[in-house]
Design a protein around this motif. Structure first.
Motif, PDB file in Angstrom:
ATOM      1  N   GLN A 125      28.098 -20.281  -1.320  1.00 40.31           N
ATOM      2  CA  GLN A 125      27.939 -21.581  -0.678  1.00 40.31           C
ATOM      3  C   GLN A 125      27.214 -21.453   0.652  1.00 40.31           C
ATOM      4  O   GLN A 125      26.524 -22.378   1.085  1.00 40.31           O
ATOM      5  N   GLY A 126      27.337 -20.276   1.297  1.00 41.67           N
ATOM      6  CA  GLY A 126      26.601 -20.072   2.553  1.00 41.67           C
ATOM      7  C   GLY A 126      25.107 -20.163   2.349  1.00 41.67           C
ATOM      8  O   GLY A 126      24.388 -20.818   3.116  1.00 41.67           O
ATOM      9  N   TRP A 127      24.614 -19.519   1.281  1.00 45.75           N
ATOM     10  CA  TRP A 127      23.180 -19.586   0.999  1.00 45.75           C
ATOM     11  C   TRP A 127      22.784 -21.000   0.566  1.00 45.75           C
ATOM     12  O   TRP A 127      21.726 -21.505   0.947  1.00 45.75           O
ATOM     13  N   ALA A 128      23.668 -21.662  -0.198  1.00 42.66           N
ATOM     14  CA  ALA A 128      23.384 -23.042  -0.602  1.00 42.66           C
ATOM     15  C   ALA A 128      23.238 -23.941   0.623  1.00 42.66           C
ATOM     16  O   ALA A 128      22.353 -24.809   0.674  1.00 42.66           O
ATOM     17  N   ARG A 129      24.070 -23.731   1.617  1.00 43.49           N
ATOM     18  CA  ARG A 129      23.984 -24.569   2.823  1.00 43.49           C
ATOM     19  C   ARG A 129      22.734 -24.269   3.635  1.00 43.49           C
ATOM     20  O   ARG A 129      22.141 -25.169   4.229  1.00 43.49           O
ATOM     21  N   ILE A 130      22.330 -22.996   3.655  1.00 38.93           N
ATOM     22  CA  ILE A 130      21.075 -22.643   4.337  1.00 38.93           C
ATOM     23  C   ILE A 130      19.912 -23.377   3.681  1.00 38.93           C
ATOM     24  O   ILE A 130      19.063 -23.979   4.354  1.00 38.93           O
ATOM     25  N   LEU A 131      19.868 -23.338   2.354  1.00 41.23           N
ATOM     26  CA  LEU A 131      18.822 -24.066   1.636  1.00 41.23           C
ATOM     27  C   LEU A 131      18.958 -25.569   1.854  1.00 41.23           C
ATOM     28  O   LEU A 131      17.960 -26.280   1.990  1.00 41.23           O
ATOM     29  N   GLY A 132      20.205 -26.044   1.878  1.00 43.13           N
ATOM     30  CA  GLY A 132      20.434 -27.472   2.064  1.00 43.13           C
ATOM     31  C   GLY A 132      19.926 -27.980   3.394  1.00 43.13           C
ATOM     32  O   GLY A 132      19.355 -29.077   3.476  1.00 43.13           O
ATOM     33  N   ARG A 133      20.119 -27.200   4.448  1.00 39.16           N
ATOM     34  CA  ARG A 133      19.636 -27.620   5.774  1.00 39.16           C
ATOM     35  C   ARG A 133      18.114 -27.714   5.807  1.00 39.16           C
ATOM     36  O   ARG A 133      17.548 -28.539   6.534  1.00 39.16           O
ATOM     37  N   LYS A 134      17.455 -26.892   5.012  1.00 39.55           N
ATOM     38  CA  LYS A 134      15.994 -26.935   4.927  1.00 39.55           C
ATOM     39  C   LYS A 134      15.516 -28.025   3.974  1.00 39.55           C
ATOM     40  O   LYS A 134      14.345 -28.407   3.995  1.00 39.55           O
ATOM     41  N   GLY A 135      16.430 -28.534   3.149  1.00 35.09           N
ATOM     42  CA  GLY A 135      16.055 -29.530   2.148  1.00 35.09           C
ATOM     43  C   GLY A 135      15.566 -28.923   0.856  1.00 35.09           C
ATOM     44  O   GLY A 135      14.950 -29.609   0.029  1.00 35.09           O
ATOM     45  N   LEU A 168      17.655 -26.906  -1.343  1.00 37.93           N
ATOM     46  CA  LEU A 168      18.640 -26.685  -2.390  1.00 37.93           C
ATOM     47  C   LEU A 168      18.329 -27.585  -3.587  1.00 37.93           C
ATOM     48  O   LEU A 168      18.463 -27.175  -4.737  1.00 37.93           O
ATOM     49  N   ALA A 169      17.888 -28.791  -3.294  1.00 33.58           N
ATOM     50  CA  ALA A 169      17.498 -29.742  -4.337  1.00 33.58           C
ATOM     51  C   ALA A 169      16.023 -29.558  -4.663  1.00 33.58           C
ATOM     52  O   ALA A 169      15.227 -30.502  -4.610  1.00 33.58           O
ATOM     53  N   SER A 170      15.642 -28.341  -5.012  1.00 32.10           N
ATOM     54  CA  SER A 170      14.222 -27.999  -5.133  1.00 32.10           C
ATOM     55  C   SER A 170      13.517 -28.758  -6.252  1.00 32.10           C
ATOM     56  O   SER A 170      12.299 -28.932  -6.206  1.00 32.10           O
ATOM     57  N   GLY A 171      14.268 -29.199  -7.255  1.00 35.75           N
ATOM     58  CA  GLY A 171      13.637 -29.914  -8.360  1.00 35.75           C
ATOM     59  C   GLY A 171      13.717 -31.423  -8.252  1.00 35.75           C
ATOM     60  O   GLY A 171      13.306 -32.127  -9.172  1.00 35.75           O
ATOM     61  N   TRP A 172      14.216 -31.932  -7.123  1.00 34.52           N
ATOM     62  CA  TRP A 172      14.413 -33.373  -6.985  1.00 34.52           C
ATOM     63  C   TRP A 172      13.153 -34.055  -6.451  1.00 34.52           C
ATOM     64  O   TRP A 172      12.415 -33.483  -5.635  1.00 34.52           O
ATOM     65  N   PHE A 181      25.491 -26.285 -11.309  1.00 34.88           N
ATOM     66  CA  PHE A 181      26.222 -27.437 -11.817  1.00 34.88           C
ATOM     67  C   PHE A 181      25.958 -28.717 -11.025  1.00 34.88           C
ATOM     68  O   PHE A 181      25.870 -29.800 -11.609  1.00 34.88           O
ATOM     69  N   GLY A 182      25.799 -28.605  -9.703  1.00 35.87           N
ATOM     70  CA  GLY A 182      25.486 -29.777  -8.904  1.00 35.87           C
ATOM     71  C   GLY A 182      24.013 -30.124  -8.900  1.00 35.87           C
ATOM     72  O   GLY A 182      23.581 -31.131  -9.486  1.00 35.87           O
ATOM     73  N   PRO A 183      23.177 -29.293  -8.257  1.00 35.74           N
ATOM     74  CA  PRO A 183      21.775 -29.675  -8.058  1.00 35.74           C
ATOM     75  C   PRO A 183      20.915 -29.675  -9.310  1.00 35.74           C
ATOM     76  O   PRO A 183      19.955 -30.440  -9.397  1.00 35.74           O
ATOM     77  N   VAL A 184      21.226 -28.823 -10.293  1.00 34.83           N
ATOM     78  CA  VAL A 184      20.351 -28.681 -11.463  1.00 34.83           C
ATOM     79  C   VAL A 184      20.855 -29.483 -12.656  1.00 34.83           C
ATOM     80  O   VAL A 184      20.061 -29.944 -13.479  1.00 34.83           O
ATOM     81  N   MET A 185      22.171 -29.696 -12.761  1.00 33.44           N
ATOM     82  CA  MET A 185      22.720 -30.275 -13.983  1.00 33.44           C
ATOM     83  C   MET A 185      23.214 -31.709 -13.799  1.00 33.44           C
ATOM     84  O   MET A 185      22.695 -32.632 -14.438  1.00 33.44           O
ATOM     85  N   GLY A 231      25.781 -34.989  -0.811  1.00 32.60           N
ATOM     86  CA  GLY A 231      26.671 -33.824  -0.746  1.00 32.60           C
ATOM     87  C   GLY A 231      26.203 -32.685  -1.630  1.00 32.60           C
ATOM     88  O   GLY A 231      26.401 -31.515  -1.302  1.00 32.60           O
ATOM     89  N   ILE A 232      25.565 -33.023  -2.757  1.00 33.01           N
ATOM     90  CA  ILE A 232      25.010 -31.988  -3.624  1.00 33.01           C
ATOM     91  C   ILE A 232      23.814 -31.335  -2.953  1.00 33.01           C
ATOM     92  O   ILE A 232      23.676 -30.109  -2.925  1.00 33.01           O
ATOM     93  N   ALA A 233      22.931 -32.155  -2.394  1.00 27.61           N
ATOM     94  CA  ALA A 233      21.700 -31.641  -1.779  1.00 27.61           C
ATOM     95  C   ALA A 233      21.970 -30.774  -0.566  1.00 27.61           C
ATOM     96  O   ALA A 233      21.204 -29.847  -0.275  1.00 27.61           O
ATOM     97  N   SER A 234      23.049 -31.045   0.159  1.00 25.95           N
ATOM     98  CA  SER A 234      23.366 -30.281   1.366  1.00 25.95           C
ATOM     99  C   SER A 234      24.099 -28.980   1.054  1.00 25.95           C
ATOM    100  O   SER A 234      24.209 -28.103   1.916  1.00 25.95           O
ATOM    101  N   GLY A 235      24.635 -28.861  -0.160  1.00 24.25           N
ATOM    102  CA  GLY A 235      25.434 -27.683  -0.501  1.00 24.25           C
ATOM    103  C   GLY A 235      26.875 -27.782  -0.053  1.00 24.25           C
ATOM    104  O   GLY A 235      27.625 -26.810  -0.169  1.00 24.25           O
ATOM    105  N   GLU A 236      27.276 -28.923   0.449  1.00 18.47           N
ATOM    106  CA  GLU A 236      28.642 -29.079   0.949  1.00 18.47           C
ATOM    107  C   GLU A 236      29.651 -29.320  -0.167  1.00 18.47           C
ATOM    108  O   GLU A 236      30.826 -29.004  -0.026  1.00 18.47           O
ATOM    109  N   VAL A 237      29.205 -29.931  -1.263  1.00 20.12           N
ATOM    110  CA  VAL A 237      30.115 -30.302  -2.346  1.00 20.12           C
ATOM    111  C   VAL A 237      29.819 -29.441  -3.568  1.00 20.12           C
ATOM    112  O   VAL A 237      28.690 -29.402  -4.054  1.00 20.12           O
ATOM    113  N   TRP A 238      30.835 -28.762  -4.057  1.00 22.90           N
ATOM    114  CA  TRP A 238      30.696 -27.837  -5.197  1.00 22.90           C
ATOM    115  C   TRP A 238      31.154 -28.552  -6.465  1.00 22.90           C
ATOM    116  O   TRP A 238      32.233 -29.132  -6.518  1.00 22.90           O
TER     117      TRP A 238
END
Length: 393
Positions: free
Chosen positions: A44-54, A56-60, A92-96, A116-123
């Motif tokens: 989740q730490g890496w997910a949040r790093i990606l989320g802060r950059k925008g 994590l939701a790379s396919g959105w 499960f969140g960002p891709v599915m 919450g999915i895009a930020s990595g805060e919600v699993w």
């Protein structure tokens, strides 16, 4: 079909590579490159790093808070992350579930769940399979009964990956017994903290606690957690499964693990064995072929065609390649691949591992764990039938 990357795409790759190298914690990359145990904080730490950059939701698309990248840009991003040693994004969140919410959820649900999915805060975790309902998913029995302002959910889900970490679960539930089995299924979003939910861990062959059984005992779920229309969940499920099966291929991870296999072969002294190098070469050809298939899918997306028709084929080849890679790693290390010393899976362990190479510690566990890849997401036997029907009629 043009499989060559444009100058703009190459520049994009360079930008991604520089950013990942600057922001990926070195200790995390070390764990990934050496197949050491990853904690929830790692993932989740890496997910949040990606989320802060925008990212994590790379396919959105941009309309939903994503970067609006093309399919090729997303592929390059995932490749650079994998080669740098970044953990895989838990899908499960960002891709599915996110694409389902975007396509079939209402505006209130999109505003409520997507940030919450895009930020990595919600699993999130997935509630599809049940005892007796795996590849034959339409036979599921978990039921949701309409009770005025809520549904009352009772039943059981199985093989719920990383459910012990999840805040929410998306579930297929039976809301009608009329007509075909597929026509009575609905798609519900359920808070994992809801009263009546019980989680029971399942230990896998590698000794890890990765999957769970989830029990629902009179769980109340608000009506506004229903995605789309009641009894239309099977259509939404197929949309999600196409994304899941494409994701399972993980060609970028296959390329990284191929390099790890070469390192192990060199360390164990089998690199100069011509027969063993032949096996590595054959595997590398398969990895390159898988990458070409992925690029064909991306090319189809660029031309406006539907690339998800062959998602099952990507799943088949990708899962088999991962299993073959793990098998060759085991063969390279020989008997030193067999011991299972759990402490050796932790970064910084200073004990003595048989054979002197702590890199051998995860090999048996990985080998056993990857037996599942040809089963989950729809078994490969079933996928071959689907591919045959899709391509041959």
């Amino acid at each position: 079909m043009d499989l060559a990357f444009t100058p703009e795409e190459q520049a994009f790759r360079a930008e991604i590579r520089a950013w990942v190298r600057a922001h990926l914690p070195p200790e995390l990359a070390h764990k990934v490159h050496h197949a050491l145990r990853l904690s929830r904080d790692d993932l989740q730490g890496w997910a949040r790093i990606l989320g802060r950059k925008g990212w994590l939701a790379s396919g959105w698309p941009k309309a939903f808070g994503g970067p609006g990248w093309t399919a090729v840009q997303k592929h390059l991003f995932e490749e650079e992350c994998a080669l740098a040693g970044a953990p895989r994004v838990i899908p499960f969140g960002p891709v599915m579930v996110a694409p389902v919410i975007m396509a079939y959820g209402n505006a209130e649900q999109q505003q409520r769940f997507l940030p919450g999915i895009a930020s990595g805060e919600v699993w999130w975790c997935q509630g599809y399979s049940e005892p007796g309902a795996g590849s034959d998913l339409a036979s599921l029995k978990t039921r949701a009964e309409y009770r005025g302002d809520h549904y009352l959910v009772n039943g059981q889900k199985a093989w719920t990956t990383l459910g012990q970490h999840a805040d929410w679960i998306f579930c297929l539930v039976r809301t009608s017994h009329e007509g075909k089995p597929q026509s009575g299924i609905s798609f519900l979003l359920i808070d994992m903290q809801s009263p009546g939910i019980t989680l029971r861990p399942v230990r896998l062959l590698d000794g890890e606690y990765e999957v769970n059984e989830v029990f629902f005992d009179d769980v109340q779920v608000p009506l506004n957690n229903l995605i789309g229309a009641e009894n239309k969940g099977w259509s939404y499920a197929k949309h999600l499964l196409s994304h899941e099966r494409t994701n399972i291929a993980e060609v970028n991870r296959a390329k990284r693990e191929l390099e790890r296999l070469k390192r192990i072969a060199q360390a164990e002294g089998v690199w100069n064995d011509a027969r063993f190098r032949d096996q590595i070469a054959l595997l590398e050809v398969d990895v390159v072929a898988l990458e070409m298939l992925v690029l064909r899918v991306l090319s189809a997306e660029k031309s406006g065609k539907n690339p998800l028709d062959i998602a099952g084929l990507l799943k088949i080849r990708g899962s088999e390649i991962h299993q073959r890679t793990a098998e060759l790693m085991m063969l390279a290390a020989g008997p030193f691949a067999l011991p299972c010393i759990f402490e050796a899976l932790e970064a910084g362990w200073q004990g003595d591992f048989p054979g002197g190479l702590s890199a051998n510690a995860p090999l048996a566990g990985s080998y056993f764990n990857l037996r599942k890849t040809t089963i989950y997401g729809g078994s490969n036997e079933v996928q071959r039938n689907i591919v045959a029907q899709t391509l041959l009629g």
